[in-house]
Design a protein around this motif. Structure first.
Motif, PDB file in Angstrom:
ATOM      1  N   ILE A 421      33.738  58.498  26.291  1.00 37.86           N
ATOM      2  CA  ILE A 421      34.933  58.803  27.082  1.00 37.86           C
ATOM      3  C   ILE A 421      34.763  58.812  28.442  1.00 37.86           C
ATOM      4  CG2 ILE A 421      35.230  61.276  26.677  1.00 37.86           C
ATOM      5  CD1 ILE A 421      38.083  58.738  25.832  1.00 37.86           C
ATOM      6  N   ASN A 422      33.854  59.768  29.001  1.00 38.02           N
ATOM      7  CA  ASN A 422      33.756  60.070  30.344  1.00 38.02           C
ATOM      8  C   ASN A 422      32.823  58.812  31.226  1.00 38.02           C
ATOM      9  OD1 ASN A 422      35.278  62.296  30.355  1.00 38.02           O
ATOM     10  ND2 ASN A 422      33.592  63.555  29.651  1.00 38.02           N
ATOM     11  N   LYS A 423      32.438  57.755  30.420  1.00 39.92           N
ATOM     12  CA  LYS A 423      31.481  56.991  31.053  1.00 39.92           C
ATOM     13  C   LYS A 423      32.334  55.709  31.272  1.00 39.92           C
ATOM     14  CE  LYS A 423      27.207  58.760  29.232  1.00 39.92           C
ATOM     15  NZ  LYS A 423      27.978  60.096  28.869  1.00 39.92           N
ATOM     16  N   THR A 424      33.667  55.368  30.996  1.00 42.97           N
ATOM     17  CA  THR A 424      34.680  54.290  31.170  1.00 42.97           C
ATOM     18  C   THR A 424      35.894  54.533  31.835  1.00 42.97           C
ATOM     19  OG1 THR A 424      35.200  52.188  30.160  1.00 42.97           O
ATOM     20  CG2 THR A 424      35.327  54.430  28.816  1.00 42.97           C
ATOM     21  N   SER A 425      36.440  53.652  32.313  1.00 44.85           N
ATOM     22  CA  SER A 425      37.734  53.963  33.204  1.00 44.85           C
ATOM     23  C   SER A 425      38.681  52.880  32.899  1.00 44.85           C
ATOM     24  CB  SER A 425      37.541  54.039  34.792  1.00 44.85           C
ATOM     25  OG  SER A 425      36.339  54.769  34.944  1.00 44.85           O
ATOM     26  N   SER A 426      40.019  53.373  33.126  1.00 45.99           N
ATOM     27  CA  SER A 426      41.048  52.057  33.200  1.00 45.99           C
ATOM     28  C   SER A 426      40.943  51.577  34.631  1.00 45.99           C
ATOM     29  CB  SER A 426      42.288  52.841  33.087  1.00 45.99           C
ATOM     30  OG  SER A 426      42.731  53.199  31.734  1.00 45.99           O
ATOM     31  N   VAL A 427      40.889  50.099  34.950  1.00 43.56           N
ATOM     32  CA  VAL A 427      40.814  49.704  36.100  1.00 43.56           C
ATOM     33  C   VAL A 427      42.350  49.027  36.349  1.00 43.56           C
ATOM     34  CG1 VAL A 427      39.787  48.078  37.433  1.00 43.56           C
ATOM     35  CG2 VAL A 427      38.465  49.371  35.832  1.00 43.56           C
ATOM     36  N   PHE A 428      42.757  49.384  37.827  1.00 40.57           N
ATOM     37  CA  PHE A 428      43.690  48.644  38.284  1.00 40.57           C
ATOM     38  C   PHE A 428      43.628  47.670  39.340  1.00 40.57           C
ATOM     39  CE2 PHE A 428      44.982  52.413  35.980  1.00 40.57           C
ATOM     40  CZ  PHE A 428      46.342  52.015  35.145  1.00 40.57           C
ATOM     41  N   VAL A 429      44.024  46.512  39.546  1.00 39.46           N
ATOM     42  CA  VAL A 429      43.710  45.604  40.503  1.00 39.46           C
ATOM     43  C   VAL A 429      45.237  45.347  41.520  1.00 39.46           C
ATOM     44  CG1 VAL A 429      41.864  44.806  39.901  1.00 39.46           C
ATOM     45  CG2 VAL A 429      43.939  43.366  39.475  1.00 39.46           C
ATOM     46  N   SER A 430      45.251  45.154  42.704  1.00 38.26           N
ATOM     47  CA  SER A 430      46.491  44.884  43.155  1.00 38.26           C
ATOM     48  C   SER A 430      45.990  43.970  44.629  1.00 38.26           C
ATOM     49  CB  SER A 430      47.271  46.039  43.583  1.00 38.26           C
ATOM     50  OG  SER A 430      46.784  46.671  44.380  1.00 38.26           O
ATOM     51  N   ILE A 431      47.015  43.829  45.603  1.00 43.29           N
ATOM     52  CA  ILE A 431      46.666  43.093  46.887  1.00 43.29           C
ATOM     53  C   ILE A 431      47.303  44.503  47.858  1.00 43.29           C
ATOM     54  CG2 ILE A 431      46.719  40.898  46.180  1.00 43.29           C
ATOM     55  CD1 ILE A 431      49.800  40.855  47.297  1.00 43.29           C
ATOM     56  N   ARG A 432      47.243  45.680  47.632  1.00 47.24           N
ATOM     57  CA  ARG A 432      47.458  46.590  48.535  1.00 47.24           C
ATOM     58  C   ARG A 432      46.222  46.794  49.341  1.00 47.24           C
ATOM     59  NH1 ARG A 432      49.631  51.519  45.769  1.00 47.24           N
ATOM     60  NH2 ARG A 432      50.950  51.787  47.371  1.00 47.24           N
ATOM     61  N   PRO A 433      46.438  46.882  50.624  1.00 44.01           N
ATOM     62  CA  PRO A 433      45.256  47.344  51.362  1.00 44.01           C
ATOM     63  C   PRO A 433      44.304  48.783  50.907  1.00 44.01           C
ATOM     64  CG  PRO A 433      47.339  46.732  52.676  1.00 44.01           C
ATOM     65  CD  PRO A 433      47.668  46.728  51.326  1.00 44.01           C
ATOM     66  N   ASN A 434      43.378  48.546  50.866  1.00 49.33           N
ATOM     67  CA  ASN A 434      42.431  49.904  50.515  1.00 49.33           C
ATOM     68  C   ASN A 434      42.734  50.079  48.899  1.00 49.33           C
ATOM     69  OD1 ASN A 434      41.558  50.191  53.062  1.00 49.33           O
ATOM     70  ND2 ASN A 434      43.438  51.034  53.680  1.00 49.33           N
ATOM     71  N   LYS A 435      43.487  49.426  48.195  1.00 50.17           N
ATOM     72  CA  LYS A 435      43.456  49.805  46.757  1.00 50.17           C
ATOM     73  C   LYS A 435      43.495  48.435  46.091  1.00 50.17           C
ATOM     74  CE  LYS A 435      46.323  53.621  48.194  1.00 50.17           C
ATOM     75  NZ  LYS A 435      47.671  54.295  48.235  1.00 50.17           N
ATOM     76  N   TYR A 436      42.634  47.362  46.465  1.00 51.97           N
ATOM     77  CA  TYR A 436      42.418  46.362  45.691  1.00 51.97           C
ATOM     78  C   TYR A 436      41.767  46.663  44.181  1.00 51.97           C
ATOM     79  CZ  TYR A 436      42.718  44.209  50.248  1.00 51.97           C
ATOM     80  OH  TYR A 436      43.200  44.019  51.508  1.00 51.97           O
ATOM     81  N   VAL A 437      41.054  47.702  44.255  1.00 52.89           N
ATOM     82  CA  VAL A 437      40.545  47.765  42.938  1.00 52.89           C
ATOM     83  C   VAL A 437      40.445  49.336  42.818  1.00 52.89           C
ATOM     84  CG1 VAL A 437      38.435  47.906  41.198  1.00 52.89           C
ATOM     85  CG2 VAL A 437      39.205  45.828  42.755  1.00 52.89           C
TER      86      VAL A 437
END
Length: 614
Positions: A421-437
């Motif tokens: 549970i503490n060794k994996t994450s939800s991941v979000f991607v976008s084209i927002r500067p500095n927040k691509y992943v």
């Protein structure tokens, strides 16, 4: 060098060996599914089952790279399983299933139990929620994934250890008042909804009551009797025109329809003065004015290229031409006898052409900007453009996070997921500067989630013999003995049907097999009315046998929690995460989003959940 050399270096020998013997299932073989299956095959999974109920359409080919034009109308799951064989270097066993994942006959609960991991690449809320519940019943890890344009996400779900798909409520989809759609449109979406849900439905779809022709709803929205009478008259006249479809030439049918809808109906609306006190009046369409040029267009087949000019806005004349050509095609289909009705489908060019042209003509009448066919398809099909690169990125993260499970979860037979549970994450991607992943640690189940926080669940197995020898009272006695309930303080439901509580005990002597609703795949809901113990859901699994198979799941019911009023979401890298109807809203620290762009529902295979703002 062996084909698995680099995989072993990346994954480690132990993890790679687990993956080589793993049996997994992928639900959905569309945009994300094609990319994900490629990744799973190249990662070396031993056996991969692929489930999809759809067939391939022309509009799939621009992003679902495992399909070709020759594959149109073929099963996605069967085709995709054959397509990957050209690079199936490690010999993964591919097992395709063409069917609805919610079909309990084709996919009973035992079928799910064979897998060590579930990968979702689905496109709709209902199926996602269903698979989520299956994961909770079977305690199988589930990887949720989705994309909307340049944005996407993966969400690893470890039953009862992390948030499930339904931990956050989904918004109710936006609807529009019937009277706005049918009498006073002011936006392109109003005209599109009218063309799709009312006009097309009344003329070509199944003969059933349309939501935009609901008398009670209309009465509740307006007390203007003239408007009500007008709406009723419109619908009756459309019914007369529908009756002419099979026995009338296209030119006559289209002329009568155009004259009625865009001239007569509009002139009648203009007589209702109250409607236009604070609105710009519509302008009736003079159909006869366009007939000479229309006949000229129809005389040259080369003009059919107009229909394929998807990205530019058509003129009024061109919209009339496209409407004519779509009616011609729809009439031909109905007259062939192969179809008794035609339902709207964004991937059906005939239906899309009709909705585009009729919507644009109505927009022109009401002084509303018209839309290109490409833009209109996005709204009429509740989609946003799918981007193959985003699909590939999200599929890669999904595959990688799945491999992490096999690397860190020591015992694949265990449903204790505390080691992962503490060794994996939800991941979000976008084209927002500095927040691509953005990677965000998994949160525990939401305290107010009715699906996995306030309810325990398991599989109730019984044979046909058990159902014919066990009464409801016997069943209740077993529940009380197993879970610690008090007989007088529980109620039992199947769906919305109450089958037992202290004041409703007439079914006690009835055999389980005679109680309506007790069937494969149904859910028995047991509630402690004293609020001492949490709710219990039992998935009914009936085995055709003369031997007793009666088995209740080994579950220790927890004391009932008090739902929290408000759940604060975690933050990461200056981003707040808020679930919306079918998706995720990424907010800056100050709570504001990047823009006001509203993404409606994405094309088959793409939406993270269903509706979001970015």
């Amino acid at each position: 060098m062996a084909k698995d050399t680099y995989l072993k270096k990346v994954l480690g020998d132990e993890c790679f060996d687990k993956i080589r013997t793993a049996k997994v299932v992928m639900i959905g073989a569309g945009g994300i599914g094609c990319e994900l299956l490629k990744d799973l095959v190249l990662t070396g999974y031993g056996e991969i089952h692929v489930v999809d109920l759809d067939t391939i359409t022309l509009s799939n080919l621009n992003r679902q790279f495992l399909f070709r034009q020759k594959d149109i109308d073929k099963s996605k799951s069967l085709t995709v399983s054959k397509a990957v064989q050209s690079f199936n270097y490690l010999g993964a066993k591919l097992v395709p299933h063409h069917g609805n994942v919610m079909d309990t006959k084709q996919f009973p609960i035992e079928w799910w139990n064979q897998f060590s991991f579930i990968f979702n690449a689905l496109d709709n809320l209902e199926a996602r929620s269903y698979v989520n519940r299956i994961a909770l019943f079977t305690k199988k890890p589930l990887m949720e994934s989705g994309t909307t344009g340049y944005a996407g996400q993966i969400q690893p779900i470890y039953p009862y250890y992390s948030e499930c798909y339904d931990c956050h409520p989904k918004e109710i989809p936006k609807t529009f008042p019937v009277c706005t759609i049918r009498s006073t449109p002011s936006k392109p979406v109003h005209c599109i909804t009218w063309a799709k849900e009312f006009l097309f439905h009344q003329l070509f779809d199944e003969l059933e009551t349309s939501t935009l022709n609901d008398a009670d709803k209309i009465q509740s929205e307006t007390d203007n009797q003239d408007e009500i009478n007008n709406l009723n008259e419109e619908a009756n006249e459309l019914a007369d025109i529908r009756n002419k479809i099979l026995g009338t030439e296209t030119s006559v049918f289209v002329h009568d329809m155009l004259n009625k809808i865009f001239k007569v109906d509009i002139e009648r609306l203009l007589k209702i003065d109250k409607l236009w006190e604070h609105r710009e009046k519509p302008t009736p369409l003079n159909v006869s004015q366009y007939e000479p040029e229309m006949n000229e267009l129809l005389s040259d087949n080369a003009n059919e290229s107009i229909v394929n000019a998807d990205t530019r806005e058509w003129s009024i004349l061109e919209n009339i031409y496209v409407l004519y050509k779509s009616c011609e095609a729809l009439q031909r289909r109905l007259k062939s006898g192969k179809e008794s009705f035609v339902a709207f489908d964004k991937d059906d060019e005939d239906t899309l052409n009709f909705v585009t042209s009729s919507s644009n003509l109505r927009s022109a009448v009401f002084n509303i900007p018209v839309q290109s066919k490409f833009d209109l398809k996005q709204i009429a099909g509740n989609i946003i453009p799918a981007i193959a690169t985003t699909n590939a990125i999200i599929a890669g993260f999904s595959s990688f996070a799945g491999a992490e499970y096999y690397k860190h979860h020591q015992n694949l037979e265990s449903t204790d997921f505390s080691d992962i549970i503490n060794k994996t994450s939800s991941v979000f991607v976008s084209i927002r500067p500095n927040k691509y992943v953005s990677g965000i640690k998994l949160s525990p189940p939401a305290d107010n989630c009715a699906v996995d926080s306030l309810t325990s669940r398991g599989v109730f197995t019984a044979s046909t013999s058990d159902l014919n020898t066990t009464t409801l009272e016997d069943f209740i006695d077993k529940l009380v003995a197993k879970y610690g309930h008090t007989k007088d303080d529980i109620s039992i439901q199947i769906g919305s049907r109450l089958i037992y509580d202290i004041d409703f005990d007439q079914n006690l002597d009835v055999l389980l097999g005679k109680i309506p609703g007790i069937d494969n795949g149904k859910i028995i809901f047991i509630q402690d009315d004293d609020d001492a113990l949490e709710n219990l859901e039992l998935y009914v699994n009936i085995i055709d046998s003369n031997d007793s198979k009666f088995e209740l799941p080994d579950i220790k019911l927890r004391p009932k929690k008090n739902p929290v009023e408000e759940n604060i979401e975690p933050e990461s890298n200056g981003i707040s995460i808020k679930e919306t109807e079918d998706g995720v809203l990424l907010l800056d620290d100050d709570g504001s989003s990047d823009s006001d762009l509203e993404i409606i529902e994405e094309d088959a295979d793409e939406p993270p959940l269903k509706k979001q703002k970015m």
